[in-house]
Design a protein around this motif. Structure first.
Motif, short mmCIF file in Angstrom:
data_model
loop_
_atom_site.label_atom_id
_atom_site.label_comp_id
_atom_site.label_asym_id
_atom_site.label_seq_id
_atom_site.Cartn_x
_atom_site.Cartn_y
_atom_site.Cartn_z
N UNK A 51 0.82 -1.21 0.00
CA UNK A 51 0.00 0.00 0.00
C UNK A 51 0.85 1.25 0.00
N UNK A 52 1.98 1.22 0.69
CA UNK A 52 2.84 2.39 0.83
C UNK A 52 3.77 2.59 -0.36
N UNK A 53 3.93 1.57 -1.19
CA UNK A 53 4.82 1.68 -2.35
C UNK A 53 4.11 2.42 -3.47
N UNK A 54 4.63 3.58 -3.84
CA UNK A 54 4.05 4.38 -4.92
C UNK A 54 5.16 4.80 -5.88
N UNK A 55 5.14 4.25 -7.09
CA UNK A 55 4.17 3.29 -7.63
C UNK A 55 4.36 1.88 -7.08
N UNK A 56 3.31 1.07 -7.27
CA UNK A 56 3.36 -0.35 -6.95
C UNK A 56 3.39 -1.12 -8.26
N UNK A 115 -5.41 -9.57 -12.68
CA UNK A 115 -6.49 -9.55 -11.68
C UNK A 115 -6.12 -8.68 -10.50
N UNK A 116 -4.92 -8.92 -9.96
CA UNK A 116 -4.51 -8.15 -8.79
C UNK A 116 -4.41 -6.67 -9.12
N UNK A 117 -3.79 -6.34 -10.25
CA UNK A 117 -3.61 -4.93 -10.62
C UNK A 117 -4.95 -4.24 -10.85
N UNK A 118 -5.89 -4.94 -11.48
CA UNK A 118 -7.22 -4.36 -11.74
C UNK A 118 -7.89 -3.94 -10.44
N UNK A 119 -7.84 -4.83 -9.45
CA UNK A 119 -8.47 -4.51 -8.17
C UNK A 119 -7.66 -3.47 -7.40
N UNK A 120 -6.32 -3.61 -7.42
CA UNK A 120 -5.48 -2.69 -6.65
C UNK A 120 -5.62 -1.25 -7.12
N UNK A 121 -5.89 -1.05 -8.40
CA UNK A 121 -6.06 0.31 -8.91
C UNK A 121 -7.26 1.02 -8.30
N UNK A 122 -8.20 0.27 -7.76
CA UNK A 122 -9.36 0.91 -7.12
C UNK A 122 -8.99 1.53 -5.78
N UNK A 123 -7.89 1.08 -5.18
CA UNK A 123 -7.56 1.54 -3.83
C UNK A 123 -6.17 2.15 -3.73
N UNK A 180 -6.25 -2.53 1.74
CA UNK A 180 -7.36 -1.63 2.10
C UNK A 180 -7.32 -1.29 3.59
N UNK A 181 -6.96 -2.27 4.40
CA UNK A 181 -6.89 -2.04 5.85
C UNK A 181 -5.76 -1.08 6.21
N UNK A 182 -4.69 -1.07 5.40
CA UNK A 182 -3.53 -0.25 5.73
C UNK A 182 -3.82 1.23 5.64
N UNK A 183 -4.74 1.63 4.77
CA UNK A 183 -5.08 3.05 4.61
C UNK A 183 -6.58 3.16 4.34
N UNK A 184 -7.41 2.97 5.36
CA UNK A 184 -8.86 2.92 5.14
C UNK A 184 -9.44 4.23 4.61
N UNK A 185 -8.86 5.37 5.00
CA UNK A 185 -9.40 6.64 4.51
C UNK A 185 -9.15 6.78 3.01
N UNK A 186 -7.95 6.45 2.57
CA UNK A 186 -7.69 6.50 1.13
C UNK A 186 -8.55 5.50 0.39
#
Length: 307
Positions: free
Chosen positions: A151-156, A170-178, A280-286
């Protein structure tokens, strides 16, 4: 009304509180833990992998039979036993037999009792993979830690070559939402090198790599490039031992279905979803802000049918 993803993000947070497992640690997990510590030679890794894949039979083999099955010498088996902390092969076999007997004792029935055709056998094998993964999740701390790091790696960057490309997508598609910047790499060679180096230059710190059978040489090379560039690598694979795991900072090993012509990936997909949940749990507000923004865009442009 919140979207299904928003509702699940709010209700399904992973916690690190441990609960007593309903069953013991999965036999494959016990063996990987047993063999994962020492640095094994290629021949010793072959012995370890054979034992992992054939524990209920291999635990009762003589040293001669085991050496013949694996295609190594008897002294190689003896050296392997010493490398993983035993006084000799008899002591190793005694430990293996205890694991094998616990496996047989906990099985709901023999394959003949629960299987009537090859398709059902394939499903049974995937159910066993999922049961092993469930036992691994008894302690979710590593999932939580790695999910926070991703979650903290930008970019991932998400890496998956050849057959592993579908899991990476699959993972990237979902990860882009958060996550604000997810980059997926599904082509090897210089294209992968460029993407990995650019990710590091842009401030990325982690790569999530998928390595499923047949394990590609270009995946190993890309992981080495990532680490040489200063990126850390989390690996999702079917083997906790071997060249890919040797190059990873963190390895999540879970079984794949291999009873049909082409492998199936029920457990790796669930493991991927668990890592996404940890993100998602690591940064719930984002997470909440990005899911709300996406739902607004999806509604505006009518991305989805109204079921």
């Amino acid at each position: 009304m919140p979207s299904p993803q928003q509702a699940r993000a709010q209700a399904s947070a992973i916690t690190s509180g441990k609960t007593a497992p309903e069953a013991g640690v999965a036999p494959t997990s016990q063996l990987r833990e047993l063999f994962d510590g020492p640095r094994l030679s290629p021949g010793q890794r072959r012995i370890a992998q054979y034992l992992i894949e054939h524990i209920t039979e291999a635990a009762f083999l003589s040293i001669t039979d085991l050496a013949e099955r694996v295609g190594v010498s008897q002294p190689s088996v003896t050296r392997f036993a010493a490398a993983v902390g035993f006084s000799g092969y008899p002591a190793l076999r005694e430990s293996l037999q205890a694991i094998a007997l616990s496996t047989l004792g906990s099985a709901p029935g023999t394959p003949a009792e629960v299987t009537s055709n090859e398709l059902q056998a394939a499903v049974d094998a995937e159910i066993e993979n999922l049961e092993n993964l469930r036992r691994d999740f008894t302690d979710p701390d590593q999932i939580i830690r790695v999910g926070r790091a991703l979650s903290e790696s930008t970019p991932l960057t998400v890496l998956g070559l050849r057959i592993s490309g579908s899991l990476a997508e699959y993972f990237a598609y979902a990860a882009r939402r958060i996550h604000p910047d997810v980059r997926v790499v599904t082509r090897g060679g210089s294209v992968a090198y460029d993407a990995l180096l650019q990710s590091r230059e842009a401030g990325g710190s982690w790569v999530l790599a998928f390595g499923m059978p047949r394990h590609a040489q270009e995946t190993l090379t890309a992981m080495r490039v990532a680490r040489s560039a200063g990126l850390r690598v989390a690996l999702v694979t079917d083997l906790g031992l071997g060249p890919l795991a040797d190059e990873a900072d963190v390895t999540f090993a879970t079984g794949t279905g291999s009873r049909l012509v082409f492998d199936s990936y029920a457990a790796p997909v669930v493991l991927s979803a668990a890592l996404l949940q940890a993100m998602t749990d690591a940064d719930p507000e984002r997470t909440q802000a990005r899911l709300e923004e996406y739902e607004q865009v999806a509604e505006q442009h009518q991305f989805f049918l109204r079921d």
